[in-house]
Design a protein around this motif. Sequence first.
Motif, PDB file in Angstrom:
ATOM      1  N   ASP A 456       0.820  -1.213   0.000  1.00 21.96           N
ATOM      2  CA  ASP A 456       0.000   0.000   0.000  1.00 21.96           C
ATOM      3  C   ASP A 456       0.851   1.258   0.000  1.00 21.96           C
ATOM      4  OD1 ASP A 456      -2.585  -1.356   2.160  1.00 21.96           O
ATOM      5  OD2 ASP A 456      -2.247  -1.538  -0.004  1.00 21.96           O
ATOM      6  N   THR A 457       2.143   1.125   0.306  1.00 25.20           N
ATOM      7  CA  THR A 457       3.032   2.284   0.282  1.00 25.20           C
ATOM      8  C   THR A 457       3.419   2.584  -1.151  1.00 25.20           C
ATOM      9  OG1 THR A 457       4.984   0.891   0.515  1.00 25.20           O
ATOM     10  CG2 THR A 457       3.958   1.651   2.540  1.00 25.20           C
ATOM     11  N   ASP A 458       4.039   3.735  -1.329  1.00 24.77           N
ATOM     12  CA  ASP A 458       4.432   4.162  -2.680  1.00 24.77           C
ATOM     13  C   ASP A 458       5.693   3.416  -3.078  1.00 24.77           C
ATOM     14  OD1 ASP A 458       4.787   5.390  -5.049  1.00 24.77           O
ATOM     15  OD2 ASP A 458       5.015   7.422  -4.263  1.00 24.77           O
ATOM     16  N   LYS A 459       5.528   2.198  -3.584  1.00 25.40           N
ATOM     17  CA  LYS A 459       6.672   1.323  -3.834  1.00 25.40           C
ATOM     18  C   LYS A 459       7.506   1.766  -5.025  1.00 25.40           C
ATOM     19  CE  LYS A 459       3.808  -1.948  -6.464  1.00 25.40           C
ATOM     20  NZ  LYS A 459       3.333  -3.333  -6.543  1.00 25.40           N
ATOM     21  N   ASN A 460       6.978   2.707  -5.867  1.00 24.43           N
ATOM     22  CA  ASN A 460       7.744   3.180  -7.021  1.00 24.43           C
ATOM     23  C   ASN A 460       8.756   4.235  -6.621  1.00 24.43           C
ATOM     24  OD1 ASN A 460       6.383   1.570  -8.938  1.00 24.43           O
ATOM     25  ND2 ASN A 460       4.618   2.973  -8.851  1.00 24.43           N
ATOM     26  N   GLN A 461       8.589   4.752  -5.401  1.00 26.67           N
ATOM     27  CA  GLN A 461       9.518   5.796  -4.956  1.00 26.67           C
ATOM     28  C   GLN A 461      10.501   5.209  -3.951  1.00 26.67           C
ATOM     29  OE1 GLN A 461       7.533   9.353  -3.680  1.00 26.67           O
ATOM     30  NE2 GLN A 461       6.032   9.267  -5.334  1.00 26.67           N
ATOM     31  N   PHE A 462      11.363   4.315  -4.441  1.00 30.47           N
ATOM     32  CA  PHE A 462      12.366   3.702  -3.574  1.00 30.47           C
ATOM     33  C   PHE A 462      13.591   4.623  -3.549  1.00 30.47           C
ATOM     34  CE2 PHE A 462      10.810  -0.919  -4.406  1.00 30.47           C
ATOM     35  CZ  PHE A 462       9.739  -0.684  -3.571  1.00 30.47           C
ATOM     36  N   PHE A 463      13.719   5.393  -2.492  1.00 34.61           N
ATOM     37  CA  PHE A 463      14.885   6.264  -2.359  1.00 34.61           C
ATOM     38  C   PHE A 463      15.308   6.239  -0.897  1.00 34.61           C
ATOM     39  CE2 PHE A 463      10.959   8.765  -2.475  1.00 34.61           C
ATOM     40  CZ  PHE A 463      10.916   9.259  -1.194  1.00 34.61           C
ATOM     41  N   MET A 464      16.536   6.657  -0.651  1.00 38.00           N
ATOM     42  CA  MET A 464      17.048   6.661   0.706  1.00 38.00           C
ATOM     43  C   MET A 464      16.209   7.597   1.571  1.00 38.00           C
ATOM     44  SD  MET A 464      19.407   4.478   0.828  1.00 38.00           S
ATOM     45  CE  MET A 464      20.105   4.848   2.423  1.00 38.00           C
ATOM     46  N   PRO A 465      15.746   7.144   2.745  1.00 36.71           N
ATOM     47  CA  PRO A 465      14.835   7.947   3.567  1.00 36.71           C
ATOM     48  C   PRO A 465      15.562   9.039   4.355  1.00 36.71           C
ATOM     49  CG  PRO A 465      15.267   5.856   4.641  1.00 36.71           C
ATOM     50  CD  PRO A 465      15.984   5.807   3.315  1.00 36.71           C
ATOM     51  N   THR A 466      16.071  10.037   3.654  1.00 32.97           N
ATOM     52  CA  THR A 466      16.678  11.190   4.322  1.00 32.97           C
ATOM     53  C   THR A 466      15.566  12.103   4.819  1.00 32.97           C
ATOM     54  OG1 THR A 466      16.751  12.436   2.259  1.00 32.97           O
ATOM     55  CG2 THR A 466      18.680  11.075   2.801  1.00 32.97           C
ATOM     56  N   PRO A 467      15.843  12.981   5.799  1.00 32.40           N
ATOM     57  CA  PRO A 467      14.805  13.901   6.276  1.00 32.40           C
ATOM     58  C   PRO A 467      14.183  14.734   5.149  1.00 32.40           C
ATOM     59  CG  PRO A 467      16.668  13.929   7.773  1.00 32.40           C
ATOM     60  CD  PRO A 467      17.079  13.085   6.606  1.00 32.40           C
ATOM     61  N   ALA A 469      13.877  13.939   1.946  1.00 30.33           N
ATOM     62  CA  ALA A 469      13.022  13.086   1.115  1.00 30.33           C
ATOM     63  C   ALA A 469      11.707  12.785   1.821  1.00 30.33           C
ATOM     64  CB  ALA A 469      13.751  11.791   0.777  1.00 30.33           C
ATOM     65  N   ILE A 470      11.780  12.582   3.147  1.00 30.06           N
ATOM     66  CA  ILE A 470      10.568  12.277   3.920  1.00 30.06           C
ATOM     67  C   ILE A 470       9.635  13.489   3.942  1.00 30.06           C
ATOM     68  CG2 ILE A 470       9.711  11.782   6.255  1.00 30.06           C
ATOM     69  CD1 ILE A 470      12.253  10.048   6.631  1.00 30.06           C
ATOM     70  N   VAL A 471      10.222  14.692   4.104  1.00 31.57           N
ATOM     71  CA  VAL A 471       9.411  15.913   4.105  1.00 31.57           C
ATOM     72  C   VAL A 471       8.749  16.117   2.744  1.00 31.57           C
ATOM     73  CG1 VAL A 471       9.500  18.436   4.250  1.00 31.57           C
ATOM     74  CG2 VAL A 471      10.730  17.044   5.937  1.00 31.57           C
ATOM     75  N   LYS A 472       9.534  15.858   1.671  1.00 31.30           N
ATOM     76  CA  LYS A 472       8.982  16.009   0.319  1.00 31.30           C
ATOM     77  C   LYS A 472       7.836  15.025   0.096  1.00 31.30           C
ATOM     78  CE  LYS A 472      10.383  16.015  -4.534  1.00 31.30           C
ATOM     79  NZ  LYS A 472      11.505  15.800  -5.499  1.00 31.30           N
ATOM     80  N   ARG A 473       7.978  13.801   0.591  1.00 33.53           N
ATOM     81  CA  ARG A 473       6.929  12.799   0.444  1.00 33.53           C
ATOM     82  C   ARG A 473       5.704  13.143   1.289  1.00 33.53           C
ATOM     83  NH1 ARG A 473       8.343   7.930   3.536  1.00 33.53           N
ATOM     84  NH2 ARG A 473      10.108   7.634   2.132  1.00 33.53           N
ATOM     85  N   GLY A 474       5.920  13.765   2.467  1.00 34.83           N
ATOM     86  CA  GLY A 474       4.826  14.153   3.360  1.00 34.83           C
ATOM     87  C   GLY A 474       4.405  13.062   4.321  1.00 34.83           C
ATOM     88  N   THR A 475       5.099  11.942   4.319  1.00 38.04           N
ATOM     89  CA  THR A 475       4.760  10.812   5.205  1.00 38.04           C
ATOM     90  C   THR A 475       6.042  10.129   5.659  1.00 38.04           C
ATOM     91  OG1 THR A 475       2.693  10.414   4.019  1.00 38.04           O
ATOM     92  CG2 THR A 475       3.496   8.641   5.429  1.00 38.04           C
ATOM     93  N   ILE A 476       6.074   9.771   6.924  1.00 39.14           N
ATOM     94  CA  ILE A 476       7.181   8.955   7.436  1.00 39.14           C
ATOM     95  C   ILE A 476       6.629   7.588   7.779  1.00 39.14           C
ATOM     96  CG2 ILE A 476       6.896   9.829   9.815  1.00 39.14           C
ATOM     97  CD1 ILE A 476       9.948   9.476  10.148  1.00 39.14           C
ATOM     98  N   ARG A 477       7.313   6.529   7.283  1.00 40.59           N
ATOM     99  CA  ARG A 477       6.823   5.158   7.422  1.00 40.59           C
ATOM    100  C   ARG A 477       7.563   4.467   8.583  1.00 40.59           C
ATOM    101  NH1 ARG A 477       8.251   3.794   1.288  1.00 40.59           N
ATOM    102  NH2 ARG A 477      10.212   4.467   2.252  1.00 40.59           N
ATOM    103  N   ILE A 478       6.782   4.055   9.571  1.00 40.98           N
ATOM    104  CA  ILE A 478       7.341   3.498  10.819  1.00 40.98           C
ATOM    105  C   ILE A 478       6.982   2.019  10.929  1.00 40.98           C
ATOM    106  CG2 ILE A 478       7.493   3.742  13.327  1.00 40.98           C
ATOM    107  CD1 ILE A 478       8.331   6.248  11.814  1.00 40.98           C
ATOM    108  N   GLY A 479       7.994   1.186  11.045  1.00 36.71           N
ATOM    109  CA  GLY A 479       7.760  -0.227  11.333  1.00 36.71           C
ATOM    110  C   GLY A 479       7.677  -0.425  12.842  1.00 36.71           C
ATOM    111  N   TYR A 480       6.659  -1.125  13.304  1.00 35.84           N
ATOM    112  CA  TYR A 480       6.475  -1.287  14.754  1.00 35.84           C
ATOM    113  C   TYR A 480       5.935  -2.676  15.075  1.00 35.84           C
ATOM    114  CZ  TYR A 480       1.377  -1.083  14.414  1.00 35.84           C
ATOM    115  OH  TYR A 480       0.068  -1.367  14.133  1.00 35.84           O
TER     116      TYR A 480
END
Length: 634
Positions: A456-467, A469-480
């Motif tokens: 369900d995540t945006d799997k086409n946007q595989f990039f290094m999760p820098t701050p 990139a996360i701000v540009k995406r508007g969502t931070i993905r947390i595994g818990y």
Amino acid sequence: MLKKIKLSFSGQVLLALSVGIFTGLFFGEKVAWLNIIGMAFIKLLQVAIIPYIVLSLVIGVGSLSYEQSREIAKKFIMMLLTLWALTIFTIFAMAHAFPLWESKDFFSTSQIAIPPPINYLDLYIPSNPFKSLSENTVPAIVVFSLLLGISLVTIKEKQQFLNPAAVLLEAFNKITKGIVRFLPMGVFAISASAAGTIAADDFEKLQIYFAVYIVTALILSLWVIPFFISAITPFKYADIIQGCRSILVTAFASGNLFILIPIMSEACNDIFEKHKLRTEDSDKYNEIIIPIAFNFPAIGKLLAFIFILFSAWFTNTELDTGQQALLAFNGLFSLFASVHISIPFLLNYLHLPSDMYQLYLSGDVLTKRFSTLASAVFLISFTLSTTAYLLGLIEIKIKKVLLFLGSTILIIGLSVLLTQTFFAHFFTKKIDVSEKLKQMQVDWEAPQKIVYNLHDTDKNQFFMPTPEAIVKRGTIRIGYNPSRVPFSFYNNAHKLVGFDIEMMNHLSSALGVNLDFIPFTKAKNLYQALGNLQIDIVISGVQINSEHLKSVLYTQPILNLTTALIVKDYRQKEFSDYSKFTKSTHLKFATIDHYPRLTYIKQAFPNIEIKKIANPNIYFLMPQRILLMDLLVA
């Protein structure tokens, strides 16, 4: 003109006790120094006690005929068994006064007071009588005195020894009576010091136990034992409770029964005198019975059963009828030693946590007073009834006995009911840790949603999760982990909460982005999702794993934990020495998480079975015979 009020001696002792308790409660630790005066008074009272025990037993037994000594032994045992039965019945009936709701706090201490070892040979066999006398080893002293007295029974010239010994015994009695004149001063010092140094925290932990213990001790002391004696002997209830009140008050104030042995013997003689039944034989029997009976478990010791039953209630352990019968039988014999030996033994025997012994020690400062009071009533009542039995004064009247039994059952039933009602109104059920955690909230709200499918995540946007990139995406993905208390879990409103969840809320607010929480339960899935750049951060108290150090970045650890093997208390000895375990050893391990070291354990011990369980309560609370797990890895 005002009349001068003159208090009786027992009134002076009661007044001293009351003023002492008030002084201790008002001044607190400031009057702790009075303990020195109290202890000095007790030591003064002990000056003549040991010689008194030796001489009274030697003279009493030695002056008997062979037939008389046999009769004493038989009737002593019969009366002792009767009073034990009444006491045990009352204690186990009063155990129903514990609240019907579950307390179930899991008690644990980092340090456990280890009971001192006991040498039963030295305790009961006087191989060196002078050593036993110097060390106040009372059981050995009694055995020595009995042996000496029995040996005099058949000696014809024994009066040449008994006459001067009787004079010496009277001298020791005068010493004790002289010191007893200052009893009110000693009682004041002891009670003030005790009341001033009791810790409030101890009462908070043991309030339920204290309530049931005190009610049981008072029922036995003020009803069951004295009324039973009045039902089968010529003596009255007032003879024991009112006639001996100075002794009972002193027993309560000092917590020391030993120092009162000579006074109790004299009190029993006075009661026989009051009813015009005093003879040389009654005096002789009273002086023999008290020091012998002192070494048998009295009510005060039997009240230790209340703590064992409280421990079972406290830890949610149900004792069936068979277990309660074995507790009474084995406990009775173990109480011939100290309660500090008996209680750890009984806790281990019933598979109850040994840490509970620590609770007993913290409450002993209060319960000891009531147990000594009960023991004093028991010792006086037992002596009066046994002597009356030996003199042929016992009279069993069915109506009196039935009235006693009926009234006793009624009193116990009402006490259980009233105690239960008292608990329901004045004692709040403590919420255990798990219930408190279920009510947990986070104090920082942030936009969030639960994503159950990584696709369900945006799997086409595989990039290094820098701050950035996360701000540009508007969502931070947390595994818990959805059941990782206290880091991340669901509260009773089915809302995701926990320390790490709140931390992520703060982070998302600082970055100005939304939160996507993606659950995982297996470490393999966690690292795989990180490697595929499907999640940005993993939370929930993740353990640092050396196998993945090259591929992932761990933050600085917030907790340093040690892997431990947990075993139930009663199996400690089985696992005290790991060197006896070999590759063929077959054990079953329970674990609530994946621990890398388990892999190495499995390699070293191939016959070990490892079973994952949902939470530790499964191991701690389920019966061992059903779960069949030996250890818990945590």
